[in-house]
Write a protein that holds these residues in place. Structure first.
Motif, mmCIF file in Angstrom:
data_model
loop_
_atom_site.group_PDB
_atom_site.id
_atom_site.type_symbol
_atom_site.label_atom_id
_atom_site.label_comp_id
_atom_site.label_asym_id
_atom_site.label_seq_id
_atom_site.Cartn_x
_atom_site.Cartn_y
_atom_site.Cartn_z
ATOM 1 N N HIS A 399 0.827 -1.208 0.000
ATOM 2 C CA HIS A 399 0.000 0.000 0.000
ATOM 3 C C HIS A 399 0.868 1.268 0.000
ATOM 4 O O HIS A 399 0.722 2.137 -0.861
ATOM 5 N N HIS A 403 1.622 4.563 -2.776
ATOM 6 C CA HIS A 403 1.662 6.008 -2.519
ATOM 7 C C HIS A 403 3.017 6.584 -2.957
ATOM 8 O O HIS A 403 3.092 7.652 -3.548
ATOM 9 N N GLU A 427 -5.781 7.402 -2.902
ATOM 10 C CA GLU A 427 -5.878 5.987 -2.532
ATOM 11 C C GLU A 427 -6.063 5.056 -3.737
ATOM 12 O O GLU A 427 -6.250 3.865 -3.566
ATOM 13 N N SER A 430 -2.423 3.279 -4.106
ATOM 14 C CA SER A 430 -2.130 2.401 -2.970
ATOM 15 C C SER A 430 -2.988 1.141 -3.039
ATOM 16 O O SER A 430 -2.516 0.032 -2.794
HETATM 17 ZN ZN LIG Z 1 -3.192 5.114 1.960
#
Ligand SMILES: [Zn+2]
Length: 615
Positions: A399, A403, A427, A430
């Protein structure tokens, strides 16, 4: 053979930072060579802040003057990243270090001064007619870079009041946070966490952490039930107070929306990012029509767990006992391999993150908890983990890597002014990084047990980041509409909305429990950041849509989606999020995009059924 500097964390043992080999720690010298060089940067930033005042009163002079002010502001901004992160990342390594904490606070004080020293900028810019600036931009390439920043500032301006109005609103700023501050005091400082006795005779105090852990690990339904009931009873006991506080949030939001001339609280919340309200309405409507795979999952759980009554306190226990450990030294190459579909260059960057000491891997005494990716402009992203070898920890790493790659590509491709991105798109990378990693792990899992654990992880993540968040968004919207339509807001009314939503989502697959209707009272987001959580769900839907194309066996189609996706990452914050996503092929106003999530869930639940029930 393990080399001498190999390290693995042991449960219950908290090492000193020095006991961890350097290659598992981040190397912050890419931000500033040392504290001396940090002090120099700090002094430069300090001087730049003072110097910025000289641009005051010059913006209207013409394109060159405006451009110099923008350039000076960007230089100041870029420098502030280095000054801030060098201190704050050092602080997070060991938060007990008072000397570093003092330096970090020193930067915060400087930032407050920076904000004051540039507060004249937007009003002065907005006083120039937009048409004039447009003419300037047409004749000046370098200034035209700022087009989106300027246009969006004017867009926000549409709901800014005159000076008297703004002053009046600014006075209300002091009590805007009262509902949440009171909520926060009531649920932390003043909270009496209930204690229960387990069937083993053990006495447990149900702090939030203890409560979650018990629901996720305790194999006895009786214990889970008494934890759930005691925990929710604590909220039910003060439900009228919670309802009054939430009414405060709703009234405040409606006051601000009306004062600024918005039609509704939702309009007001979405205006900054220029998102049509139909996106949220579409999300809520389609999610509600697409609950069948979610119900199928819970029917499967009831069967596998062998429960007569299956309730909300039964939805977190693992279906399969599995305590595999994932040593950090192995997962690095898995994560790099899992992103092969995104191309050699992307994969090379992921390897660089592992080899170049961008990551602070293990827990140590004094280190900040949790995980994050820090976007350090002018250097490269850094990741803080507390890696403990569990499956959750591996997915957290995937994740945060998503990012970091987003930051990396955006910082490289964009001028400073657009290097950052909004939460509305943040998001997506991620979650996509997690999805690719799941596919990779499923492919190489060699036992039914391993596959079942991975599938449950993925399904639970869809249930909690998509369905639950849309249900929350639905609750917030219904509650805000009550005050918009002059309807009363009481605990009974809020309980009624929540109970209705539980029935809409779960139908009869989860047996009802009277106390569940008060769940709204224990969701801090409702009180702290209204209309925020839906963004997790829209990101999830965007990811699911992109994954459909990425998994396509049609090579031309999957290559094309990779290009579109990388363009999205490189675009940073250079446009409104809906436009950026549209260019990546994701249209959130379309029911199909949202439906991609339930299709993905149906596929995963089907596979899990197969793993668990096939003989
Ligand atoms: Zn995140």
């Amino acid at each position: 053979m393990p080399t001498l500097d190999t390290y693995r964390p042991e449960p219950g043992n908290l090492p000193a930072r020095d006991d961890i080999p350097a290659r598992y720690t981040w190397d912050l010298s890419a931000i500033c060579a040392d504290w001396n060089s940090w002090s120099e940067s700090y002094a430069r930033l300090d001087a730049a802040i003072t110097a910025f005042m000289q641009f005051r009163g010059t913006l209207a002079k013409g394109p060159e003057a405006l451009l110099s002010a923008f350039t000076a502001m960007d230089e100041m901004g870029a420098l502030s990243y280095r000054v801030w992160y060098f201190a704050s990342l050092h602080y997070d390594q060991d938060q007990r270090d008072n000397e570093i904490n003092a330096r970090r606070q020193q930067v915060q004080i400087l930032f407050a001064r920076q904000q004051q020293a540039s507060s004249w900028f937007n009003p002065e810019l907005l006083a120039i007619p937009l048409e004039t600036i447009r003419t300037w931009m047409a004749g000046n390439h370098a200034l035209a870079v700022y087009r989106f920043a300027i246009e969006s500032l004017f867009h926000e301006q549409e709901h800014v009041l005159d000076e008297r109005g703004e002053r009046l609103l600014s006075y209300s700023g002091r009590f805007n946070s009262v509902p949440y501050d009171s909520y926060s005091a009531l649920t932390t400082a003043d909270m009496k966490f209930p204690a229960i006795t387990l069937t083993t005779g053990e006495r447990v105090t149900l702090s939030y952490g203890q409560y979650r852990a018990l629901l996720e690990t305790n194999r006895r339904q009786e214990d889970r039930a008494s934890a759930y009931r005691a925990f929710h009873q604590a909220y039910a006991d003060s439900q009228n107070t919670y309802a009054a506080l939430y009414n405060g949030v709703l009234q405040r939001d409606w006051f601000h929306a009306r004062a600024r001339g918005y039609e509704s609280t939702l309009d007001a919340a979405l205006h900054g990012n220029n998102i049509p309200t139909s996106v949220v309405e579409n999300l809520i409507a389609v999610a509600k029509q697409s609950v069948e795979p979610l119900r199928r999952y819970h029917r499967l759980r009831r069967r596998v767990l062998g429960l007569d009554r299956y309730q909300l306190f039964d939805i977190f226990v693992p279906l399969v006992e599995h305590d595999a450990r994932y040593p950090y030294d192995e997962v690095g190459s898995w994560i790099a391999d899992s992103v092969a579909a995104l191309g050699h260059e992307y994969q090379g960057r992921v390897r660089e993150a592992f080899d170049g000491r961008w990551i602070d891997v293990f827990e140590n005494a004094g280190k900040r908890s949790g995980a994050y990716s820090a976007p350090v402009y002018g250097s490269h992203p850094y990741m803080l983990l507390n890696y403990n070898e569990t499956l959750d920890a591996v997915f957290t790493l995937a994740h945060e890597m998503g990012h970091s790659m987003h930051t990396m590509l955006s910082h490289q491709a964009q001028p400073f002014v657009y290097a950052g991105y909004t939460i509305f798109v943040a998001e997506v990378p991620s979650k996509l990084s997690e999805a690719l990693f799941l596919d990779y792990m499923l492919e190489r899992a060699d036992s039914r047990e391993q596959r079942a654990v991975l599938l449950q992880h993925a399904i639970d993540s869809i249930a909690s980041t998509f369905y639950t968040q849309v249900m929350f968004a639905d609750f917030e919207l219904q509650a805000h509409r009550l005050v918009e339509q002059d309807q009363p807001v009481t605990a009974d009314v809020l309980n009624g909305i929540y109970a209705g939503l539980l029935r809409d989502y779960y139908g009869d697959v989860i047996d009802e429990e009277q106390l569940s209707q008060v769940t709204w009272a224990r969701i801090p987001h409702f009180f702290s950041t209204p209309y925020y959580v839906y963004q997790y769900a829209t990101c999830f839907a965007s990811t699911a849509r992109l994954m459909q194309d990425l998994r396509s066996t049609d090579r031309a189609r999957s290559r094309e989606v990779v290009d579109r996706y990388l363009t999205l990452l490189q675009a940073g914050g250079s446009d409104y999020p809906m436009n950026l996503l549209a260019r990546a092929g994701v249209d959130l106003s379309q029911p199909d995009t949202v439906r991609a999530v339930s299709e993905e869930l149906a596929m995963l639940v089907g596979r899990l059924e197969n793993e668990l029930t096939r003989s």
